[in-house]
Design an enzyme around this catalytic site. Structure first.
Site, mmCIF file in Angstrom:
data_model
loop_
_atom_site.group_PDB
_atom_site.id
_atom_site.type_symbol
_atom_site.label_atom_id
_atom_site.label_comp_id
_atom_site.label_asym_id
_atom_site.label_seq_id
_atom_site.Cartn_x
_atom_site.Cartn_y
_atom_site.Cartn_z
ATOM 1 C CB SER A 62 53.163 7.426 57.141
ATOM 2 O OG SER A 62 52.419 7.785 58.227
ATOM 3 N NE ARG A 116 58.353 6.866 45.887
ATOM 4 C CZ ARG A 116 57.436 7.629 45.513
ATOM 5 N NH1 ARG A 116 56.661 7.358 44.942
ATOM 6 N NH2 ARG A 116 57.683 8.903 45.967
ATOM 7 C CG ASP A 148 48.661 14.731 55.621
ATOM 8 O OD1 ASP A 148 47.304 15.279 54.864
ATOM 9 O OD2 ASP A 148 49.875 15.010 54.946
#
Ligand code: ADP
Ligand code: MG
Length: 487
Positions: free
Chosen positions: A134, A149, A187
């Protein structure tokens, strides 16, 4: 022609008629591939959220039944800011080993024996693992994605830019675990699972759909339908009913543009994108793209010799008695300069003077002293783009409802019965925040042959926030199958 007429002309190009919707539904149904879902085996899933690390396994018994086991551990704070990614990922691999030892020790031990004796490891003996990760990644393959990132308090420099599946696989291999990271999981399945658990009544959820940055859907297919393929190969197959989850990747529906609508702005957006020709449905539907479509449509009216958007020199139509100006460094001139949240805001402004739109044009887009007519023209464009997105979304939803045999109410139940519903879980900022998105979607659903008013009414749509990694195991299964691998 007045500006508003010109804006309406551009908006008309985004028209997606009832006939278009129906052609789209038919094309979508014919492009839906149904995999064979009869394999046995143990599938693993891990979910690295911001706080916890979850490991779970799904044992498929080969007769449509399965059992699910899971464990959860808090990620130690110091690992979130570890010096090297190895520290974090070796910890994750260790959790997988602990899980296997606790819950699947026989399989694990026999694998270790084979490994020690140097005998050949068959691919069927390797656990396929789905990895729900996630954090922002640039996904470049079914089990490949580089970390863009860190967020949520994680900060481990050397992981940025690396393939997170590979980072996990290396540590798994160092422990000689019989595990292959088969899928980096999105997801949609999480959404489907989360909604299934939370939806009211007895009815299961048919579809989990994302309308966020991107768009995609995963739905429940009856195994009875899936077994058509298996029947050809095996004569002995348990016919008892069961379900299988299909991840559609509908963002790439109709990449050949046989039925998808295209305006010059869609074409230009695609040509200037990093992946031209790909994700063509998504490029007309989801949050990442609607702002950019609008930006290009607005620019076309700015540079039109007749329309002259944002070029009002006539102070009589302008409250502030000043000339409209566009700042030279306006976001209007920058690719991706307009966020889709701007469309939500425009759509929401129903005030007579469209003051919020005009203020936001000034604040966010460097368009000073836009006239009421400018704002009205922008609103016409926004509604056309948002409405088309929602109507296209309805194409995907209707196709799945129809092809899974859910378009008709069950004979036993009457109209209005609590259980006579088709339940759909959705997630993503677009569907959550765009005013009237569901309304536009429903308008198109009513126009679909085979649904109509009655079919549309039976469809219940609910927001399913933050589906977890439970569904990741099933994606690993699909991934392994796509590769023709074990399981
Ligand atoms: P993710 O897709 O990463 O899970 P979201 O579901 O929040 O995240 O979707 C993000 C996308 O939604 C972005 O493309 C953004 O432009 C868009 N978005 C953010 N806020 C809004 C809003 N208020 N209305 C419509 N779209 C929005
Ligand atoms: Mg999301």
């Amino acid at each position: 022609m007045t500006l508003l007429d010109e804006a309406k002309k551009v908006a008309a190009e985004f028209e997606y008629t009832a006939e278009d919707v129906n052609r789209g539904v038919k094309a979508f149904i014919s492009q839906m591939a149904v995999p064979n879902g009869t394999e046995k085996g143990l599938y693993l899933a891990v979910d690295l959220g911001g706080t916890n690390f979850r490991v779970c396994s799904i044992q498929l018994h080969g007769n449509t039944t399965f059992s699910l086991t899971q464990s959860k551990v808090a990620i130690p704070r110091e690992l979130m800011v570890a010096k090297t990614s190895k520290e974090l990922f070796s910890f994750l691999a260790l959790q997988i080993e602990n899980f296997l030892r606790t819950h699947h020790n026989d399989h694990f031990e026999s694998h270790l024996q084979r490994h020690k004796s140097g005998s050949q490891i068959k691919s069927e003996e390797i656990f396929q693992l789905g990895f729900t990760f996630s954090f922002p990644v640039n996904q470049i393959g079914i089990n490949r994605g580089t970390l863009a990132r860190w967020t949520k308090g994680f900060d481990i420099d050397d992981a940025v830019g690396k393939d997170v599946c590979q980072l996990l696989q290396s540590e798994i291999d160092a422990l000689h675990l019989p595990v292959k990271v088969a899928a980096l999981v999105n997801d949609t399945v999480g959404t489907l699972m989360a909604r299934s658990y939370t939806s009211p009544g007895k009815t299961g959820t048919l579809l989990g759909a994302i309308f966020g940055t991107g768009t995609n859907g995963a739905y429940v297919e009856k195994l009875s339908k899936v077994t058509k393929l298996a029947d050809m190969k095996e004569s002995t197959y348990d016919k008892s009913t069961g379900n299988m989850i299909i991840n559609t990747e509908w963002g790439s529906f109709d990449n050949s543009l046989s039925v998808l609508p295209s305006t010059p702005h869609d074409t230009a957006l695609d040509a200037d994108s990093v992946n031209p020709g790909i994700q063509m449905f998504e490029k007309r539907v989801s949050g990442m793209f609607l702002g950019e479509i609008l930006r290009r449509a607005m620019l076309s009216l700015v540079s039109s010799p007749t329309a002259q958007l944002f070029q009002d020199a006539d102070s009589s139509t302008n409250d502030e008695n000043s000339t409209t100006t566009i700042a030279p460094d306006s976001a209007l001139y920058k690719q991706w300069g307009v966020d889709t949240s701007f469309l939500s805001l425009v759509q929401a402004d129903t005030s007579p003077g469209l003051g919020v739109i005009r203020q936001t044009l000034a604040r966010d887009l460097g368009v000073d002293a836009a006239s009421a007519e400018d704002a009205a023209a922008v609103k016409v464009l926004v509604e056309a783009i948002g409405r088309r997105s929602a109507r296209l979304s309805a194409v995907a939803i209707a196709a799945i409802v129809i092809s899974t045999g859910n378009s008709e109410g069950t004979a036993k139940r009457g109209e209005g019965d609590e259980d006579d519903v088709v339940d759909i879980g959705v997630d993503g900022s677009l569907v959550e925040y765009y005013p009237g998105f569901e309304g536009y979607m429903r308008e198109a659903l009513r126009e679909v042959e085979g649904l109509g008013d009655r079919g549309e009414k039976r469809i219940r749509i609910g927001i399913a926030k933050d589906g977890s990694g439970v569904g990741a195991a099933l994606i690993a299964l699909v991934a392994a199958k796509a590769e023709g691998g074990g399981g």
